[in-house]
Scaffold this motif. Sequence first.
Motif, mmCIF file in Angstrom:
data_model
loop_
_atom_site.group_PDB
_atom_site.id
_atom_site.type_symbol
_atom_site.label_atom_id
_atom_site.label_comp_id
_atom_site.label_asym_id
_atom_site.label_seq_id
_atom_site.Cartn_x
_atom_site.Cartn_y
_atom_site.Cartn_z
ATOM 1 N N ALA A 85 -0.233 1.867 2.268
ATOM 2 C CA ALA A 85 0.371 1.292 3.472
ATOM 3 C C ALA A 85 0.750 2.421 4.422
ATOM 4 N N THR A 86 0.322 2.275 5.677
ATOM 5 C CA THR A 86 0.547 3.297 6.698
ATOM 6 C C THR A 86 1.235 2.655 7.897
ATOM 7 N N SER A 87 2.284 3.303 8.400
ATOM 8 C CA SER A 87 2.995 2.786 9.576
ATOM 9 C C SER A 87 2.141 3.015 10.824
ATOM 10 N N VAL A 88 2.532 2.389 11.931
ATOM 11 C CA VAL A 88 1.786 2.554 13.183
ATOM 12 C C VAL A 88 1.798 4.007 13.652
ATOM 13 N N SER A 89 2.814 4.759 13.245
ATOM 14 C CA SER A 89 2.876 6.176 13.634
ATOM 15 C C SER A 89 1.999 7.064 12.743
ATOM 16 N N GLY A 90 1.369 6.452 11.725
ATOM 17 C CA GLY A 90 0.476 7.213 10.847
ATOM 18 C C GLY A 90 1.123 7.728 9.573
ATOM 19 N N HIS A 91 2.391 7.403 9.343
ATOM 20 C CA HIS A 91 3.092 7.841 8.135
ATOM 21 C C HIS A 91 2.700 6.944 6.951
ATOM 22 N N VAL A 92 2.178 7.550 5.883
ATOM 23 C CA VAL A 92 1.851 6.799 4.668
ATOM 24 C C VAL A 92 3.134 6.663 3.861
ATOM 25 N N PHE A 93 3.652 5.429 3.774
ATOM 26 C CA PHE A 93 4.919 5.231 3.070
ATOM 27 C C PHE A 93 4.738 4.616 1.688
ATOM 28 N N LEU A 94 3.517 4.218 1.354
ATOM 29 C CA LEU A 94 3.231 3.700 0.016
ATOM 30 C C LEU A 94 1.787 4.029 -0.316
ATOM 31 N N PHE A 95 1.580 4.656 -1.457
ATOM 32 C CA PHE A 95 0.223 4.972 -1.906
ATOM 33 C C PHE A 95 0.252 4.952 -3.421
ATOM 34 N N THR A 96 -0.399 3.962 -3.998
ATOM 35 C CA THR A 96 -0.420 3.792 -5.452
ATOM 36 C C THR A 96 -1.813 3.390 -5.901
ATOM 37 N N ARG A 97 -2.228 3.977 -7.004
ATOM 38 C CA ARG A 97 -3.427 3.537 -7.713
ATOM 39 C C ARG A 97 -3.036 3.336 -9.162
ATOM 40 N N GLY A 98 -3.577 2.291 -9.780
ATOM 41 C CA GLY A 98 -3.248 2.040 -11.181
ATOM 42 C C GLY A 98 -3.916 0.797 -11.708
ATOM 43 N N CYS A 99 -3.300 0.219 -12.741
ATOM 44 C CA CYS A 99 -3.828 -0.962 -13.438
ATOM 45 C C CYS A 99 -2.876 -2.144 -13.256
ATOM 46 N N VAL A 100 -3.429 -3.317 -13.112
ATOM 47 C CA VAL A 100 -2.656 -4.557 -13.100
ATOM 48 C C VAL A 100 -3.395 -5.583 -13.944
ATOM 49 N N HIS A 101 -2.684 -6.654 -14.293
ATOM 50 C CA HIS A 101 -3.341 -7.761 -14.994
ATOM 51 C C HIS A 101 -4.191 -8.549 -14.002
ATOM 52 N N GLN A 102 -5.297 -9.068 -14.480
ATOM 53 C CA GLN A 102 -6.060 -10.010 -13.661
ATOM 54 C C GLN A 102 -5.226 -11.288 -13.558
ATOM 55 N N LEU A 103 -5.229 -11.889 -12.404
ATOM 56 C CA LEU A 103 -4.456 -13.110 -12.177
ATOM 57 C C LEU A 103 -5.266 -14.341 -12.569
ATOM 58 N N GLU A 104 -4.561 -15.375 -13.006
ATOM 59 C CA GLU A 104 -5.201 -16.641 -13.356
ATOM 60 C C GLU A 104 -5.394 -17.497 -12.117
ATOM 61 N N LEU A 112 -1.590 -11.358 -2.783
ATOM 62 C CA LEU A 112 -0.169 -11.564 -3.046
ATOM 63 C C LEU A 112 0.630 -11.179 -1.804
ATOM 64 N N PRO A 113 1.693 -11.928 -1.492
ATOM 65 C CA PRO A 113 2.492 -11.590 -0.312
ATOM 66 C C PRO A 113 3.188 -10.241 -0.481
ATOM 67 N N HIS A 114 3.247 -9.511 0.614
ATOM 68 C CA HIS A 114 3.889 -8.193 0.599
ATOM 69 C C HIS A 114 4.934 -8.133 1.699
ATOM 70 N N ALA A 115 5.747 -7.092 1.648
ATOM 71 C CA ALA A 115 6.791 -6.901 2.658
ATOM 72 C C ALA A 115 6.150 -6.772 4.036
ATOM 73 N N ALA A 116 6.820 -7.325 5.024
ATOM 74 C CA ALA A 116 6.319 -7.237 6.398
ATOM 75 C C ALA A 116 6.544 -5.816 6.932
ATOM 76 N N PHE A 117 5.565 -5.318 7.640
ATOM 77 C CA PHE A 117 5.675 -4.012 8.281
ATOM 78 C C PHE A 117 4.650 -3.940 9.396
ATOM 79 N N GLN A 118 4.810 -2.981 10.278
ATOM 80 C CA GLN A 118 3.838 -2.772 11.346
ATOM 81 C C GLN A 118 3.003 -1.559 10.976
ATOM 82 N N GLY A 119 1.716 -1.775 10.833
ATOM 83 C CA GLY A 119 0.807 -0.704 10.460
ATOM 84 C C GLY A 119 -0.405 -1.286 9.764
#
Length: 171
Positions: A85-104, A112-119
């Motif tokens: 996730a990158t803000s409109v100013s170009g700041h990367v405030f979230l960067f994750t790679r990993g494993c999750v369960h497959q959803l049913e 999935l819904p995420h926090a609202a932000f501009q970027g």
Amino acid sequence: MRYYATIRAASVLVGLLALTKTGYGLDCDLCYGEEDCSLGLDVPVVQCDEEAVQLTNGSLASFIRPLRNALPTKHHHYECVHVRATSVSGHVFLFTRGCVHQLEEGRHFCSLPHAAFQGSLECVACVGDRCNNVPVRQEGSGAMTRRSSLISLAVCSLLALSLFTLAAPHS
């Protein structure tokens, strides 16, 4: 004799395809933050298990709130994720790679819904070893990086080619 060898090779390919499709034995990049996740092929790799899922969910739960609750998932079926996730100013405030369960129920992790932000948000969920090693978008590039799991397509193509070759009459 040749017939049995052919059947054995086909069953091995089907087994490999089943492993690819379910996420068993899946290797994914595991990193948190722009510095660690920008290492290309040098990003640490983990074989997906419950601990790796918990680590990934923990790093994303404040941004993707449904991860705080028990979602309907396929137990021991995993997929790799890349969330940036990158803000409109170009700041990367979230960067994750990993494993999750497959959803049913045909649900997709990236919906999935995420926090609202501009970027901008990059989200990739895929099944294929290291499929979440998505190239990092260069500064000033307007195109978002998207990647689908080509490994599954390649395995299916090889299986189809093998079965076609096996079914063809031999002289």
